[in-house]
Design a protein around this motif. Structure first.
Motif, PDB file in Angstrom:
ATOM      1  N   THR A 157      -2.625  12.299   4.088  1.00  0.00           N
ATOM      2  CA  THR A 157      -3.118  10.947   3.823  1.00  0.00           C
ATOM      3  C   THR A 157      -4.316  10.984   2.883  1.00  0.00           C
ATOM      4  OG1 THR A 157      -2.347  10.218   5.988  1.00  0.00           O
ATOM      5  CG2 THR A 157      -3.971   8.836   4.912  1.00  0.00           C
ATOM      6  N   ARG A 162       3.683   6.678   3.288  1.00  0.00           N
ATOM      7  CA  ARG A 162       4.709   7.724   3.214  1.00  0.00           C
ATOM      8  C   ARG A 162       4.348   8.944   4.064  1.00  0.00           C
ATOM      9  NH1 ARG A 162       9.849   8.158   3.123  1.00  0.00           N
ATOM     10  NH2 ARG A 162      10.063  10.349   3.529  1.00  0.00           N
ATOM     11  N   ASP A 217      -5.051  10.423  -4.697  1.00  0.00           N
ATOM     12  CA  ASP A 217      -4.111  10.302  -5.807  1.00  0.00           C
ATOM     13  C   ASP A 217      -3.823   8.840  -6.144  1.00  0.00           C
ATOM     14  OD1 ASP A 217      -2.414  11.441  -7.730  1.00  0.00           O
ATOM     15  OD2 ASP A 217      -0.670  11.184  -6.412  1.00  0.00           O
ATOM     16  N   GLY A 218      -4.164   7.941  -5.248  1.00  0.00           N
ATOM     17  CA  GLY A 218      -3.905   6.524  -5.464  1.00  0.00           C
ATOM     18  C   GLY A 218      -2.491   6.123  -5.107  1.00  0.00           C
ATOM     19  N   SER A 219      -1.781   6.959  -4.369  1.00  0.00           N
ATOM     20  CA  SER A 219      -0.406   6.627  -3.985  1.00  0.00           C
ATOM     21  C   SER A 219      -0.385   5.986  -2.598  1.00  0.00           C
ATOM     22  CB  SER A 219       0.476   7.877  -4.028  1.00  0.00           C
ATOM     23  OG  SER A 219      -0.004   8.852  -3.147  1.00  0.00           O
ATOM     24  N   ASP A 220       0.811   5.656  -2.162  1.00  0.00           N
ATOM     25  CA  ASP A 220       1.004   4.951  -0.901  1.00  0.00           C
ATOM     26  C   ASP A 220       0.729   5.883   0.279  1.00  0.00           C
ATOM     27  OD1 ASP A 220       1.710   3.071   0.977  1.00  0.00           O
ATOM     28  OD2 ASP A 220       3.861   3.349   0.692  1.00  0.00           O
ATOM     29  N   ALA A 228      -3.034  11.586  -0.541  1.00  0.00           N
ATOM     30  CA  ALA A 228      -2.383  10.388  -1.069  1.00  0.00           C
ATOM     31  C   ALA A 228      -3.407   9.350  -1.498  1.00  0.00           C
ATOM     32  CB  ALA A 228      -1.444   9.794  -0.018  1.00  0.00           C
TER      33      ALA A 228
END
Length: 161
Positions: free
Chosen positions: A29, A41, A35-38, A32
């Protein structure tokens, strides 16, 4: 190994599994978010990992415990392995996009396996009438079930995010 010791060992295994998966989830987490992602997931992956690993460990533990000590001891050991992960399952579910029905069904199936697999081990013990042979065969059956669960994981894991 005595019955209370095996129950404690199963519960400690459940706690160790919970701690390892929680640490992995927090790290994923964090990556993520950096990285700026969701971030949902990794939570969905945590749910799938918990189901797969607990199912495999349950297959290995419950059949053997049922063959050695009977159904009740096997079911208690199975519950000791499954239950410590429930707080993490609730947290991962709340952070993911997984439907509640899917999570509840997976946990109910783990509980049903925790009841059925010791029955299988107890049946082996009664059929073979030798505890040593039932223990060996129960371990082999549990390993075969765990391998089957691993190799068929793409069939039963649903996309949760």
């Amino acid at each position: 190994m005595t019955d209370p010791l095996s129950r404690r060992l199963a519960a400690l295994s459940g706690l160790a599994l919970t701690a390892a998966v929680a640490l992995w989830w927090l790290g994923s987490t964090r990556l993520a978010l950096d990285d700026g992602s969701d971030a949902s997931r990794p939570a969905a992956d945590t749910l799938i990992t918990l189901w797969l690993v607990r199912g495999m460990a349950l297959a290995l533990l419950a059949v053997r415990a049922g063959a050695l000590r009977g159904w009740r001891a096997g079911a208690v050991a199975a519950l000791g392995l499954i239950a410590p992960c429930w707080p993490l399952v609730v947290l991962a579910w709340s952070a993911s996009a997984a439907p509640l029905a899917q999570v509840a069904l997976a946990e109910a199936m783990l509980l049903a396996a925790g009841v059925a697999l010791p029955l299988l081990g107890g049946g082996l013990r009664r059929a073979l009438r030798r505890v040593e042979l039932a223990e060996i065969l129960g371990t082999a059956v549990g390993a075969a079930l765990a391998a089957t669960l691993w190799f068929t994981r793409s069939l039963w894991t649903l996309p949760v995010s």
